[in-house]
Design a protein around this motif. Structure first.
Motif, PDB file in Angstrom:
ATOM      1  N   ILE A 129       0.726  -1.201   0.096  1.00 40.94           N
ATOM      2  CA  ILE A 129       0.086  -0.149   0.118  1.00 40.94           C
ATOM      3  C   ILE A 129       0.979   1.176  -0.030  1.00 40.94           C
ATOM      4  CG2 ILE A 129      -0.184   0.314   2.646  1.00 40.94           C
ATOM      5  CD1 ILE A 129      -3.364   0.815   1.846  1.00 40.94           C
ATOM      6  N   VAL A 130       2.241   1.235   0.276  1.00 42.12           N
ATOM      7  CA  VAL A 130       3.192   2.199   0.244  1.00 42.12           C
ATOM      8  C   VAL A 130       4.204   1.644  -0.857  1.00 42.12           C
ATOM      9  CG1 VAL A 130       4.682   3.559   1.336  1.00 42.12           C
ATOM     10  CG2 VAL A 130       2.741   2.699   2.603  1.00 42.12           C
ATOM     11  N   GLY A 131       4.470   2.648  -1.756  1.00 37.22           N
ATOM     12  CA  GLY A 131       5.427   2.416  -2.560  1.00 37.22           C
ATOM     13  C   GLY A 131       6.303   3.589  -2.876  1.00 37.22           C
ATOM     14  N   SER A 132       7.535   3.553  -3.481  1.00 37.65           N
ATOM     15  CA  SER A 132       8.345   4.716  -3.681  1.00 37.65           C
ATOM     16  C   SER A 132       8.150   5.164  -5.177  1.00 37.65           C
ATOM     17  CB  SER A 132       9.733   4.122  -3.298  1.00 37.65           C
ATOM     18  OG  SER A 132      10.720   5.256  -4.148  1.00 37.65           O
ATOM     19  N   GLY A 133       7.691   6.487  -5.261  1.00 41.22           N
ATOM     20  CA  GLY A 133       8.030   7.060  -6.574  1.00 41.22           C
ATOM     21  C   GLY A 133       9.442   7.178  -7.097  1.00 41.22           C
ATOM     22  N   THR A 134       9.700   7.233  -8.409  1.00 42.84           N
ATOM     23  CA  THR A 134      11.166   7.080  -8.716  1.00 42.84           C
ATOM     24  C   THR A 134      11.297   8.315  -9.797  1.00 42.84           C
ATOM     25  OG1 THR A 134      10.746   5.714 -10.584  1.00 42.84           O
ATOM     26  CG2 THR A 134      11.153   4.666  -8.487  1.00 42.84           C
ATOM     27  N   ASN A 135      10.447   9.430  -9.961  1.00 35.60           N
ATOM     28  CA  ASN A 135      10.499  10.101 -11.449  1.00 35.60           C
ATOM     29  C   ASN A 135      11.619  10.903 -11.283  1.00 35.60           C
ATOM     30  OD1 ASN A 135       9.849  12.129  -9.569  1.00 35.60           O
ATOM     31  ND2 ASN A 135       7.857  12.631 -10.482  1.00 35.60           N
ATOM     32  N   THR A 136      12.572  11.056 -10.395  1.00 40.70           N
ATOM     33  CA  THR A 136      13.800  11.996 -10.438  1.00 40.70           C
ATOM     34  C   THR A 136      15.174  11.001 -10.102  1.00 40.70           C
ATOM     35  OG1 THR A 136      13.391  12.652  -8.247  1.00 40.70           O
ATOM     36  CG2 THR A 136      12.753  14.054 -10.007  1.00 40.70           C
ATOM     37  N   PHE A 137      14.808   9.586  -9.903  1.00 38.89           N
ATOM     38  CA  PHE A 137      15.838   8.813  -9.485  1.00 38.89           C
ATOM     39  C   PHE A 137      16.702   8.692 -10.671  1.00 38.89           C
ATOM     40  CE2 PHE A 137      13.436   6.694  -5.463  1.00 38.89           C
ATOM     41  CZ  PHE A 137      13.661   7.712  -4.966  1.00 38.89           C
ATOM     42  N   GLY A 138      18.080   8.425 -10.663  1.00 38.74           N
ATOM     43  CA  GLY A 138      18.805   8.004 -11.624  1.00 38.74           C
ATOM     44  C   GLY A 138      18.946   9.078 -12.566  1.00 38.74           C
ATOM     45  N   LYS A 139      18.965  10.199 -12.089  1.00 40.15           N
ATOM     46  CA  LYS A 139      18.919  11.657 -13.092  1.00 40.15           C
ATOM     47  C   LYS A 139      20.049  12.455 -12.718  1.00 40.15           C
ATOM     48  CE  LYS A 139      14.309  10.712 -14.838  1.00 40.15           C
ATOM     49  NZ  LYS A 139      12.973  11.447 -15.117  1.00 40.15           N
ATOM     50  N   VAL A 140      20.807  13.178 -13.525  1.00 37.25           N
ATOM     51  CA  VAL A 140      21.525  14.202 -13.121  1.00 37.25           C
ATOM     52  C   VAL A 140      20.760  15.141 -12.216  1.00 37.25           C
ATOM     53  CG1 VAL A 140      23.096  15.978 -13.914  1.00 37.25           C
ATOM     54  CG2 VAL A 140      23.166  13.795 -14.796  1.00 37.25           C
ATOM     55  N   ASN A 141      21.419  15.531 -11.059  1.00 41.45           N
ATOM     56  CA  ASN A 141      20.887  16.546 -10.042  1.00 41.45           C
ATOM     57  C   ASN A 141      19.634  16.257  -9.587  1.00 41.45           C
ATOM     58  OD1 ASN A 141      23.445  18.274 -10.176  1.00 41.45           O
ATOM     59  ND2 ASN A 141      22.595  19.253 -12.227  1.00 41.45           N
ATOM     60  N   HIS A 142      19.041  15.223  -9.788  1.00 39.62           N
ATOM     61  CA  HIS A 142      17.862  14.451  -9.306  1.00 39.62           C
ATOM     62  C   HIS A 142      16.673  15.452 -10.068  1.00 39.62           C
ATOM     63  CE1 HIS A 142      19.673  13.111  -5.429  1.00 39.62           C
ATOM     64  NE2 HIS A 142      19.685  12.215  -6.428  1.00 39.62           N
ATOM     65  N   ASP A 143      16.963  15.953 -11.060  1.00 41.51           N
ATOM     66  CA  ASP A 143      16.089  16.903 -11.867  1.00 41.51           C
ATOM     67  C   ASP A 143      15.099  15.770 -13.038  1.00 41.51           C
ATOM     68  OD1 ASP A 143      14.610  18.529 -13.702  1.00 41.51           O
ATOM     69  OD2 ASP A 143      16.738  19.247 -14.520  1.00 41.51           O
ATOM     70  N   TYR A 144      13.826  16.295 -12.942  1.00 39.82           N
ATOM     71  CA  TYR A 144      13.073  15.353 -13.728  1.00 39.82           C
ATOM     72  C   TYR A 144      13.446  15.200 -15.346  1.00 39.82           C
ATOM     73  CZ  TYR A 144       8.831  13.558 -15.876  1.00 39.82           C
ATOM     74  OH  TYR A 144       7.939  12.954 -16.793  1.00 39.82           O
ATOM     75  N   MET A 145      13.935  16.483 -15.741  1.00 41.81           N
ATOM     76  CA  MET A 145      14.283  16.517 -17.053  1.00 41.81           C
ATOM     77  C   MET A 145      15.709  16.397 -17.097  1.00 41.81           C
ATOM     78  SD  MET A 145      11.524  16.730 -18.426  1.00 41.81           S
ATOM     79  CE  MET A 145      12.330  17.237 -20.113  1.00 41.81           C
ATOM     80  N   GLY A 146      16.512  15.959 -16.132  1.00 41.35           N
ATOM     81  CA  GLY A 146      17.801  15.641 -16.074  1.00 41.35           C
ATOM     82  C   GLY A 146      18.372  14.391 -16.984  1.00 41.35           C
ATOM     83  N   GLU A 147      19.489  14.453 -17.407  1.00 41.06           N
ATOM     84  CA  GLU A 147      20.236  13.249 -18.070  1.00 41.06           C
ATOM     85  C   GLU A 147      19.980  11.842 -17.242  1.00 41.06           C
ATOM     86  OE1 GLU A 147      24.395  12.053 -20.252  1.00 41.06           O
ATOM     87  OE2 GLU A 147      23.748  14.226 -19.663  1.00 41.06           O
TER      88      GLU A 147
END
Length: 269
Positions: A14-32
């Protein structure tokens, strides 16, 4: 970890982890994409077993890499991904299949626990056509459950009425200032599990102060109060944090119950 049983019989944490900024430069959603799995592995160590990604996040491969790097077997984990509601993914049956196969390959897995249509668009028949392809992958055991994201009552109702397989989950924005009660109530009424994305985002300072006051009674933070409120009303949550302590705190919500009075106060934030 407490689970919620989907209408397919599958149990979802019932609890999960979002990841939309994980594995990206500067933890930026649009980051590389940099392939850094630190936050995902940290979350696994904290006790998370449910991870939410999407084709649009561009980081399904990072989640897949973390699964490989962890000491967890695949069946210990619950992976959610999403296919975009964009023409290039729904233009025909092959386009839908290509999207699903793209997710499977990036996640480096032969099945996905939950696969969602990420956003609706203004053609219900086309949405149903995409849905029918997802249903065929359920038949093959490749998608264990399917659902939707950001669907309103009309859009969700159309799939419930016309689909062969009922959506298992409707992932929607829900947080103080926008609890999104109407679609959550509608989803629950139709045995579709509502799931809150961004449950700890866009919280005003005024709301935080009230939630902190409530939290003090229970020895909990304002964020823990929000997450507890959601799960008590049957809403799954996918908070996201890059901070180890906050990741742990977001799971420490199963040792208290909110009073009816406090739930009423929270609902007004």
């Amino acid at each position: 970890m407490k689970t919620v049983t989907l209408n397919t019989g599958i149990k979802m944490p019932i609890v999960g982890s979002g990841t939309n900024t994980f594995g990206k430069v500067n933890h930026d959603y649009m980051g590389e994409i940099n392939g850094d799995t630190t936050e995902i592995l940290m979350a696994m160590d904290a006790g998370y077993r449910h991870f939410d990604t999407a084709i649009s996040y561009r980081n399904e491969s990072v989640v897949g890499k973390a699964v490989q790097e962890s000491n967890k077997s695949r069946n210990e984990l619950f992976l959610t991904s999403k296919i975009p509601g964009k023409e290039e993914y729904y233009v025909n049956e092959d386009a839908v299949k290509k999207g699903i196969e793209q997710s499977l390959q990036a996640l480096n897995t032969d099945y996905i626990d939950l696969y969602l249509i990420h956003h609706p668009w203004d053609n219900l028949e086309q949405i149903l056509s995409m849905w029918r392809v997802l249903e065929s992958y359920v038949d093959k055991g490749v998608l264990k459950a399917i659902g939707v994201s950001n669907f309103d009552e009309q859009q969700l109702g159309y799939l419930i009425e016309n689909g062969r397989i009922k959506p298992a989950v409707n992932q929607v924005e829900s947080h103080p200032g926008n609890w999104n009660d109407a679609i959550i109530d509608y989803s629950l009424e139709h045995h579709v599990v509502p799931e809150a994305w961004g449950p700890l985002t866009r919280v005003s300072e005024q709301a935080k102060e009230e939630l902190e006051r409530i939290g003090k009674k229970y020895g909990k933070t304002w964020a823990q109060v929000i997450l507890r409120y959601q799960i008590e009303r049957g809403v799954a949550v996918i908070p996201k944090s890059h901070n180890q302590k906050r990741q742990e705190q977001n799971l420490e919500i199963f040792d208290f119950e909110l009073s009816d009075e406090d739930k009423h106060k929270i609902s007004e934030q």
